[in-house]
Design a protein around this motif. Structure first.
Motif, PDB file in Angstrom:
ATOM      1  N   UNK A 256      31.294 -15.849  18.653  1.00 59.40           N
ATOM      2  CA  UNK A 256      30.080 -16.582  19.007  1.00 59.40           C
ATOM      3  C   UNK A 256      29.049 -16.507  17.885  1.00 59.40           C
ATOM      4  N   UNK A 257      28.868 -15.310  17.342  1.00 56.10           N
ATOM      5  CA  UNK A 257      27.900 -15.136  16.246  1.00 56.10           C
ATOM      6  C   UNK A 257      28.346 -15.869  14.994  1.00 56.10           C
ATOM      7  N   UNK A 258      29.587 -15.673  14.631  1.00 58.31           N
ATOM      8  CA  UNK A 258      30.106 -16.179  13.366  1.00 58.31           C
ATOM      9  C   UNK A 258      30.123 -17.705  13.326  1.00 58.31           C
ATOM     10  N   UNK A 259      30.425 -18.347  14.442  1.00 60.73           N
ATOM     11  CA  UNK A 259      30.603 -19.791  14.456  1.00 60.73           C
ATOM     12  C   UNK A 259      29.349 -20.563  14.875  1.00 60.73           C
ATOM     13  N   UNK A 260      28.587 -20.067  15.826  1.00 59.97           N
ATOM     14  CA  UNK A 260      27.309 -20.664  16.253  1.00 59.97           C
ATOM     15  C   UNK A 260      27.427 -22.182  16.347  1.00 59.97           C
ATOM     16  N   UNK A 261      28.061 -22.668  17.397  1.00 59.69           N
ATOM     17  CA  UNK A 261      28.389 -24.085  17.492  1.00 59.69           C
ATOM     18  C   UNK A 261      27.180 -24.985  17.778  1.00 59.69           C
TER      19      UNK A 261
END
Length: 404
Positions: free
Chosen positions: A282-287
């Motif tokens: 969730x943090x890494x991708x932040x859609x």
């Protein structure tokens, strides 16, 4: 305090890597963390790129969430007062006390306990779609076969929306989130989705069931029952957010894991750490790739900059989630990372209502997918995967996979 207005920048959108936000955010965060921003409607406002400032903004009641007053960072679709006005049920655009009224009513239906109680059904839905993938055989598009239908069916059952209507509401949602469709097309999709939900609510009043829409219709709280416009507004928000965000996290997360084999191997060897892995993805991708907007109710100072009443401030969630002042080695995917205060679900009173449901869905779907297909791999070179650069919610349009 700085009194002169700096030159306005344009919103960074060019990605050097499909999994990283635009590199320009790094320069802005270091040199101009509260940057003057030029919006497409000709107005100027501000862009926040530091984690500390983003969280502070989203928790500050001196800023309004009223989208009728805000500039869009990517385009403006005209909104009518009845779409986002008081007691319409559209929580994202409401401020207290109207927001408080709806949020208090809805929170009890989205507790951690209630969402975890859905796990057996989500496991069943996931297994059924994996069975279908296995029967069909490779190659498959994971978006169509797995990542989109699972959260769509879950949110349909939760709300009481007929799953047979999925192609219609998925089309409306995709149109509304597409930044390149003509404005008139987006407005038609918005109105058709609104009318669909109003019709569904009217039907639920005549023929109630055990799902959430009927429950909200019958909910006789201290401030009285909701009218059809309110229930429909809540239903639209939950339907769109309930399938679109999780669908893109599942597809983009799978793409990410397949291109980070050492991290995937670590996850498969330590399945008990799935919750931590979900938080890191969730943090890494932040859609929510362009962030979220607020409008200053009064003159406010942020990090030495004077934000004037009426100006729009854009909080960049992707930039905040890569802030090296808050996250060690923020540009690395590390599924062993200790849980941190990422802002992928927002922060403050508007923090995502359905975040616990999304977590449960991902914690079930990711392990099940890779356990069923241990040789899962991309069916095309990574650079040929079509990315959702043209959408408000980031991800992939398709993810061709094979196995065996």
């Amino acid at each position: 305090m700085t009194t002169t207005q700096p030159a306005a920048v344009t919103l960074p959108t060019d990605r050097g890597c499909p999994f990283d936000p635009p590199q320009e955010y790094e320069r802005l965060r270091a040199q101009d963390p509260v940057a003057r921003l030029a919006f497409p409607d000709g107005k100027t406002g501000w862009l926040l790129t530091r984690h500390e400032d983003v969280r502070a903004l989203l928790a500050d009641d001196r800023f309004s969430s009223d989208r009728l007053r805000a500039s869009s960072p990517v385009r403006r679709i005209p909104l009518r007062p009845e779409d986002v006005g008081p007691r319409s049920g559209m929580l994202l655009s409401l401020d207290p006390p109207d927001h408080t009224h709806y949020r208090r009513m809805l929170t009890r239906y989205f507790t951690v306990r209630r969402m975890r109680a859905l796990a057996p059904r989500i496991e069943q839905i996931t297994a059924e779609h994996l069975d279908a993938m296995e029967r069909t055989g490779p190659p498959v598009d994971l978006v169509k076969a797995f990542s989109l239908p699972i959260p769509s069916l879950v949110i349909c059952e939760l709300l009481g929306v007929p799953y047979a209507d999925r192609e219609r509401f998925q089309h409306w949602t995709s149109t509304l989130l597409n930044l390149e469709v003509p404005e008139e097309t987006a407005l038609v999709a918005r109105d058709e989705l609104r009318d669909y939900m109003l019709g569904l609510v009217a039907d639920k009043r005549r023929h109630p069931d055990d799902a959430l829409l009927s429950t909200l219709i019958a909910d006789d709280g201290p401030e009285g029952r909701l009218n059809d416009q309110e229930v429909a507004g809540i239903g639209r928000l939950l339907l769109v957010a309930g399938h679109e965000t999780t669908a893109n996290m599942l597809a983009l997360g799978t793409f990410t894991l397949l291109t980070h084999p050492e991290q995937l191997r670590r996850l498969l060897e330590h399945p008990q750490d799935i919750d931590r892995a979900v938080e890191e993805l969730l943090r890494y991708l932040t859609i929510v790739q362009f962030g979220t907007v607020r409008v200053a109710r009064e003159d406010v100072e942020i990090a030495g900059r004077r934000i004037r009443a009426g100006e729009t401030v854009l909080a960049s969630l992707p930039a905040a989630n890569r802030d090296p002042e808050h996250f060690e080695r923020p540009g690395e995917l590390d599924l062993t990372r200790e849980p941190s205060q990422h802002v992928s679900f927002g922060h403050g009173i508007h923090q995502c209502l359905g975040q616990q449901l999304a977590r449960v869905e991902m914690s079930i779907a990711f392990p099940a997918l890779f356990e069923r297909f241990p040789t899962l791999r991309l069916a095309v070179p990574p650079e040929q995967v079509p990315m959702r650069d043209d959408m408000a919610i980031y991800g992939v349009h398709e993810l061709p996979l094979t196995w065996g």
